[in-house]
Scaffold this active site. Structure first.
Site, PDB file in Angstrom:
ATOM      1  NE  ARG A 124     -15.854 -64.035 -35.413  1.00  0.00           N
ATOM      2  CZ  ARG A 124     -15.665 -63.577 -36.862  1.00  0.00           C
ATOM      3  NH1 ARG A 124     -15.996 -62.314 -37.058  1.00  0.00           N
ATOM      4  NH2 ARG A 124     -15.594 -64.478 -37.864  1.00  0.00           N
ATOM      5  CE1 TYR A 161     -11.607 -58.458 -10.408  1.00  0.00           C
ATOM      6  CE2 TYR A 161     -10.728 -58.237 -12.635  1.00  0.00           C
ATOM      7  CZ  TYR A 161     -11.146 -59.209 -11.614  1.00  0.00           C
ATOM      8  OH  TYR A 161     -11.494 -60.534 -11.795  1.00  0.00           O
ATOM      9  CG  ASP A 212     -14.812 -51.631 -13.495  1.00  0.00           C
ATOM     10  OD1 ASP A 212     -15.979 -51.966 -13.361  1.00  0.00           O
ATOM     11  OD2 ASP A 212     -13.986 -52.590 -13.742  1.00  0.00           O
ATOM     12  CE  LYS A 215     -16.935 -60.420 -11.322  1.00  0.00           C
ATOM     13  NZ  LYS A 215     -15.891 -59.295 -11.307  1.00  0.00           N
TER      14      LYS A 215
HETATM   15  C1  LIG Z   1     -14.762 -59.213 -11.947  1.00  0.00           C
HETATM   16  C2  LIG Z   1     -14.167 -57.574 -12.443  1.00  0.00           C
HETATM   17  C3  LIG Z   1     -13.792 -57.212 -13.636  1.00  0.00           C
HETATM   18  C4  LIG Z   1     -13.531 -58.382 -14.707  1.00  0.00           C
HETATM   19  O1  LIG Z   1     -14.492 -59.147 -15.014  1.00  0.00           O
HETATM   20  P1  LIG Z   1     -14.748 -60.668 -15.757  1.00  0.00           P
HETATM   21  O2  LIG Z   1     -16.029 -60.594 -16.017  1.00  0.00           O
HETATM   22  O3  LIG Z   1     -14.194 -61.468 -14.522  1.00  0.00           O
HETATM   23  O4  LIG Z   1     -13.641 -60.873 -16.900  1.00  0.00           O
HETATM   24  C5  LIG Z   1     -13.496 -56.123 -13.819  1.00  0.00           C
HETATM   25  N1  LIG Z   1     -13.805 -55.201 -12.880  1.00  0.00           N
HETATM   26  C6  LIG Z   1     -14.271 -55.333 -11.873  1.00  0.00           C
HETATM   27  C7  LIG Z   1     -14.456 -54.357 -10.792  1.00  0.00           C
HETATM   28  C8  LIG Z   1     -14.554 -56.615 -11.247  1.00  0.00           C
HETATM   29  O5  LIG Z   1     -15.113 -56.955 -10.181  1.00  0.00           O
END
Ligand SMILES: *Cc1c(COP(=O)(O)O)cnc(C)c1O
Length: 387
Positions: A53, A106, A179, A204
């Site tokens: 961890r 999001y 983000d 993503k």
């Molecule tokens: C998917 C997503 C998140 C959250 O990410 P997870 O890996 O699903 O927790 C945050 N911001 C954006 C723009 C996203 O597409």
């Protein structure tokens, strides 16, 4: 070889943090699928490794790679994008502090801030991030510590001026968080425009193959980095070794993937614009998109995400979403395969009925790297279901 900051993006993507294994010369560093590390006598740690961890070499390799790609000093990787967001907010904020975020943020980000962290005294205002006066007013009326931007935003593909918003935030003593999930560091590097923190869902584009969940926080400031690192260790939502390794492998092709995602999405946006059933195409690469010039200035290309609304309302949107064969009906985005999503009932179901609700006649496309003829052919056959 190791990397240097003067190398190009793709060279860093392939080599940063990816030193061949010193024992065997294995070109690809192994997955350190272990939770603990043997000590040479009490406290005799090898290279500081003690317990999984706290640190794991596979996670470290990913963190070096992510920092190099964002042009940041420190990166921390987590088990999901939301875990990364939660760690950042716990590290940077205290009860009574306030976050200004986009009114098309999001859905999961909004849910985390508005429904979980509000119980710990974090307040928020959701505003139109493209409206500088609204952002300024929300900052001035509150004890704002973070301004949270998604550009392009999800699913409306709004573009926010990162440099201008950084100035607004800094004037009030707040940090700017971007983000960068939709653009990826290949297309946009927010730290270079004055952002203080970059957040990713590496699930993503960064991972890119829809097979590994993860998130990241990238920062330059040493003091903030230390706090984020402490929360990562003390709360423990770390990336597992195999997920970190898969993400590391995915990142190496980020540049070539993003080029193909962008060219395929551009062709599809143009095709959609010509269809009678379409009300509006939301893609920053189109000249009539309100954020087109700004996107051209702060992004290298326009990416693989686009949304489209239909004159036939929710019914037409749902019909298309359920009629494609190459585009798979699924949540998430940023993988090599093309995905189709009906935000109102899928990714954005959690904000339905709130100020953040998205149009019910909208579908969102995550355009993959398949052959463009097959993707447009698939849309053609889906549109025939409306005719
Ligand atoms: C998917 C997503 C998140 C959250 O990410 P997870 O890996 O699903 O927790 C945050 N911001 C954006 C723009 C996203 O597409």
């Amino acid at each position: 070889m190791t990397h240097s900051d003067t190398q190009g993006f793709n060279t860093r993507a392939v080599h940063a943090g990816q030193t061949p294994d010193p024992v065997t010369g294995a070109v690809i560093p192994p997955v350190f699928q272990t939770t603990t590390f043997m000590q040479d006598g009490i406290g005799g740690l090898r290279n500081g490794y003690e317990y999984g961890r706290a640190a794991n070499p596979t996670r470290d390799a990913l963190q070096v790679q992510l920092a190099a790609l964002e042009g940041g000093k420190h990166a921390y990787s987590f088990s999901s994008g939301l875990a990364a967001e939660d760690a950042l907010i716990r590290a940077a904020l205290r009860p009574g502090d306030h976050i200004v975020l986009g009114n098309d943020a999001y859905g999961g980000t909004y849910r985390l801030i508005d429904r979980v962290l509000s119980e710990w005294g974090i307040t928020n205002s959701a505003v139109d991030m493209a409206d500088a006066d609204a952002v300024r007013a929300a900052i001035e009326a509150n004890n704002t510590k973070l301004v949270w931007v998604e550009t392009p935003s999800n699913p409306l593909m709004k573009i926010t001026d990162i440099a201008a918003t950084a100035e607004l935030a800094h004037a009030a003593g707040a940090l700017l968080v971007v983000d960068n999930t939709f653009a990826s560091p290949y297309l946009q590097q927010p730290l270079s425009f004055g952002a203080d923190v970059v957040i990713h869902s590496t699930t993503k584009y960064i991972g890119g193959h829809s097979d590994a969940s993860g998130g990241a926080v990238v920062v330059n400031d040493d003091a903030l980095a230390e706090k984020v690192g402490f929360v990562q260790f003390a709360v423990g939502a770390v990336s597992a070794p195999m997920e970190a390794w898969l993400t590391t492998r995915g990142v190496k092709t980020l540049g070539v993937r993003m080029d193909r995602h962008s060219s395929n999405a551009t062709a599809i946006a143009q095709w959609l614009q010509e269809q009678d059933e379409v009300e509006r195409v939301y893609y920053p690469g189109l000249a009539d998109h309100p954020g087109h010039e700004l996107a051209a200035a702060q992004m290298k290309d326009f990416g693989g995400m686009l949304s489209v609304t239909f004159k036939g309302g929710a019914e037409a949107a749902k019909k298309i979403a359920e009629s494609t064969q190459v585009f798979l009906l699924a949540e998430s985005l940023g993988g090599i395969e093309s995905l189709m999503n009906y935000p109102s009932d899928m990714t954005h179901a959690s904000v339905k009925g709130t100020d953040l609700a998205v149009p019910e006649n909208m579908i969102r496309l995550s355009v993959g790297i398949e052959d463009i003829e097959d993707l447009i052919g698939d849309l053609e056959q889906a549109f025939s279901a409306l005719r």
